[in-house]
Design a protein around this motif. Structure first.
Motif, short mmCIF file in Angstrom:
data_model
loop_
_atom_site.label_atom_id
_atom_site.label_comp_id
_atom_site.label_asym_id
_atom_site.label_seq_id
_atom_site.Cartn_x
_atom_site.Cartn_y
_atom_site.Cartn_z
N ALA A 60 11.74 -1.30 9.21
CA ALA A 60 10.88 -0.12 9.16
C ALA A 60 11.65 1.09 8.65
O ALA A 60 11.15 1.87 7.83
N LEU A 61 12.89 1.25 9.11
CA LEU A 61 13.69 2.39 8.67
C LEU A 61 14.10 2.25 7.20
O LEU A 61 14.15 3.25 6.47
N CYS A 62 14.37 1.03 6.76
CA CYS A 62 14.68 0.81 5.35
C CYS A 62 13.49 1.17 4.46
O CYS A 62 13.65 1.80 3.41
N LEU A 63 12.31 0.75 4.88
CA LEU A 63 11.10 1.07 4.12
C LEU A 63 10.86 2.58 4.10
O LEU A 63 10.49 3.16 3.07
N HIS A 91 5.68 0.94 18.53
CA HIS A 91 4.83 -0.26 18.48
C HIS A 91 5.66 -1.52 18.21
O HIS A 91 5.23 -2.63 18.53
N ILE A 92 6.84 -1.34 17.63
CA ILE A 92 7.70 -2.49 17.34
C ILE A 92 8.36 -3.00 18.62
O ILE A 92 8.46 -4.21 18.84
N TYR A 93 8.79 -2.07 19.46
CA TYR A 93 9.47 -2.45 20.70
C TYR A 93 8.47 -2.36 21.86
O TYR A 93 7.59 -1.49 21.87
N THR A 94 8.62 -3.25 22.81
CA THR A 94 7.66 -3.31 23.92
C THR A 94 7.64 -2.01 24.71
O THR A 94 6.60 -1.60 25.22
N ALA A 95 8.79 -1.37 24.82
CA ALA A 95 8.85 -0.10 25.55
C ALA A 95 10.12 0.62 25.14
O ALA A 95 11.15 0.00 24.88
N VAL A 140 0.86 -1.19 0.00
CA VAL A 140 0.00 0.00 0.00
C VAL A 140 0.90 1.23 0.00
O VAL A 140 2.03 1.20 0.48
N ASP A 141 0.40 2.32 -0.56
CA ASP A 141 1.17 3.56 -0.61
C ASP A 141 1.13 4.30 0.71
O ASP A 141 2.10 4.95 1.09
N ASN A 142 0.01 4.20 1.39
CA ASN A 142 -0.15 4.91 2.66
C ASN A 142 -0.41 3.90 3.78
O ASN A 142 -1.24 3.00 3.63
N PHE A 143 0.30 4.06 4.84
CA PHE A 143 0.12 3.16 5.97
C PHE A 143 0.40 3.93 7.25
O PHE A 143 1.17 4.88 7.28
N GLY A 144 -0.28 3.49 8.31
CA GLY A 144 -0.08 4.12 9.60
C GLY A 144 1.00 3.42 10.39
O GLY A 144 1.45 2.33 10.02
N PRO A 145 1.39 4.01 11.51
CA PRO A 145 2.46 3.43 12.34
C PRO A 145 2.15 2.02 12.83
O PRO A 145 3.01 1.15 12.79
N ALA A 178 5.98 8.10 9.70
CA ALA A 178 5.28 6.84 10.01
C ALA A 178 6.26 5.82 10.57
O ALA A 178 5.95 5.09 11.53
N ALA A 179 7.46 5.74 10.00
CA ALA A 179 8.43 4.75 10.47
C ALA A 179 8.90 5.06 11.88
O ALA A 179 9.00 4.16 12.73
#
Length: 330
Positions: A269-272, A288-292, A242-247, A281-282
């Motif tokens: 995520a950073l590569c994308l 959300h990728i890391y627990t905290a 998709v062209d647009n995506f949320g975090p 967004a990245a």
């Protein structure tokens, strides 16, 4: 009345050194009662000179002269930049020399990015910050995150130092998440493995973003090394359906896809983001990728604390290094 030591501090400040750097180097043994002793004042100057990379004889005459001036290459230094290069170089080289002295020596030939990646993947699902730090220490390359900087305006992204065939990496960039720092460390490791420090004492990266200033061949080579080490390809083909995506959607996608491709999800995520220029967004997806989120420097310096051979340093040098690694509020 202004005391001799107050004048000394003022002179150090006028040279460009930050108050925090001066405080970190100020010896614990000093007291106001020693002000009246010429020998104690001289020893104070010699101690500060050794830690801050200053020439001791001029300092005895209240003149600051940096030892390691003109011994570093600065990357992404814009014309007219007011950064005090001498202060950054001398402070960084002095800290690195202490780190190297307290680290077991290891001889190693240049190692390709794919070879390092294969070594990590033989024991882990992907290359992440912790595995990179482990690689460096295994090669006898100490890595710390500076909590005290030589200048009032923090400007050093990272610094890699060479000393008699040994290397040390000083990280400066702050982050609550490991992926951005993993790229920085992989980049600095690239400088080492690609022989970029031949003929210089240090490479100092003052850049704020890894990706947006092309044109320096060594930086391009170090970037390629880092990306290859982290992803397995110098030019990974990373696309989104998709062209647009949320975090949240991005976070879930890289959490699913990252391990399958041997890429740490935050790095993916950073590569994308780089490929599609979706940086907001990245960066938001990282939470959300890391627990905290937690200060990455704590893990980096925690590993350093356990790896350094503190007994190799004098109490005064060890105290200075601890100050640099823990910061003024410790």
């Amino acid at each position: 009345m202004t005391t001799e030591t107050q004048k000394l501090r003022q002179q150090l400040r006028r040279s460009g050194l930050s108050e925090k750097a001066i405080d970190a180097a100020w010896p614990a043994w000093w007291s106001d009662e020693l002000e009246a002793s010429p020998s104690s004042r001289a020893e104070l100057r010699f101690t500060l000179a050794r830690k801050l990379g200053l020439s001791p004889k001029p300092l005895l005459g209240e003149r600051v002269e940096f030892i390691w001036r003109d011994r570093a290459r600065f990357k992404h230094l814009a014309a007219g930049d007011d950064v005090r290069q001498d202060a950054i170089t001398s402070f960084g080289v002095s800290v690195a020399k202490l780190l190297i002295k307290a680290t077991a020596a290891v001889e190693f030939p240049p190692v390709r990015a794919d070879e390092l990646r294969s070594a990590v993947l033989s024991q882990a699902p992907f290359v992440d910050l912790r595995s990179l730090v482990t690689i460096c220490w295994g090669l006898g390359i100490p890595v710390i995150h500076l909590r005290v900087f030589p200048l009032d305006r923090k400007s050093m992204h990272a610094m890699v130092v060479e000393d008699q065939g040994r290397y040390a990496v000083l990280l400066g960039r702050d982050s609550q998440y490991p992926a951005p720092i993993a790229f920085t460390l992989a980049h600095e490791l690239g400088h080492v493995m690609l022989g970029h420090l031949h003929g210089t004492s240090a490479i100092v990266d003052l850049e704020e973003s890894e990706y947006d200033i092309p044109g320096d061949p060594q930086e391009d080579e170090a970037d390629t090394f880092a990306i290859s080490l982290l992803t397995g390809s110098a030019n990974p083909e990373i696309t989104a359906n998709v062209d647009n995506f949320g975090p949240k959607a991005l976070a879930q996608a890289v959490l699913d896809a990252g391990p399958r491709h041997g890429i740490e999800p935050g790095t993916l995520a950073l590569c994308l983001a780089h490929r599609m220029q979706k940086w907001p967004a990245a960066m938001a997806a990282l939470q959300h990728i890391y627990t905290a989120g937690k200060p990455v420097w704590q893990e980096v310096n925690g590993i350093a604390n356990s790896q350094l051979r503190w007994a190799e340093l004098s109490d005064d040098s060890a105290g200075f290094l601890e100050n640099v690694m823990l910061g003024p509020d410790a």
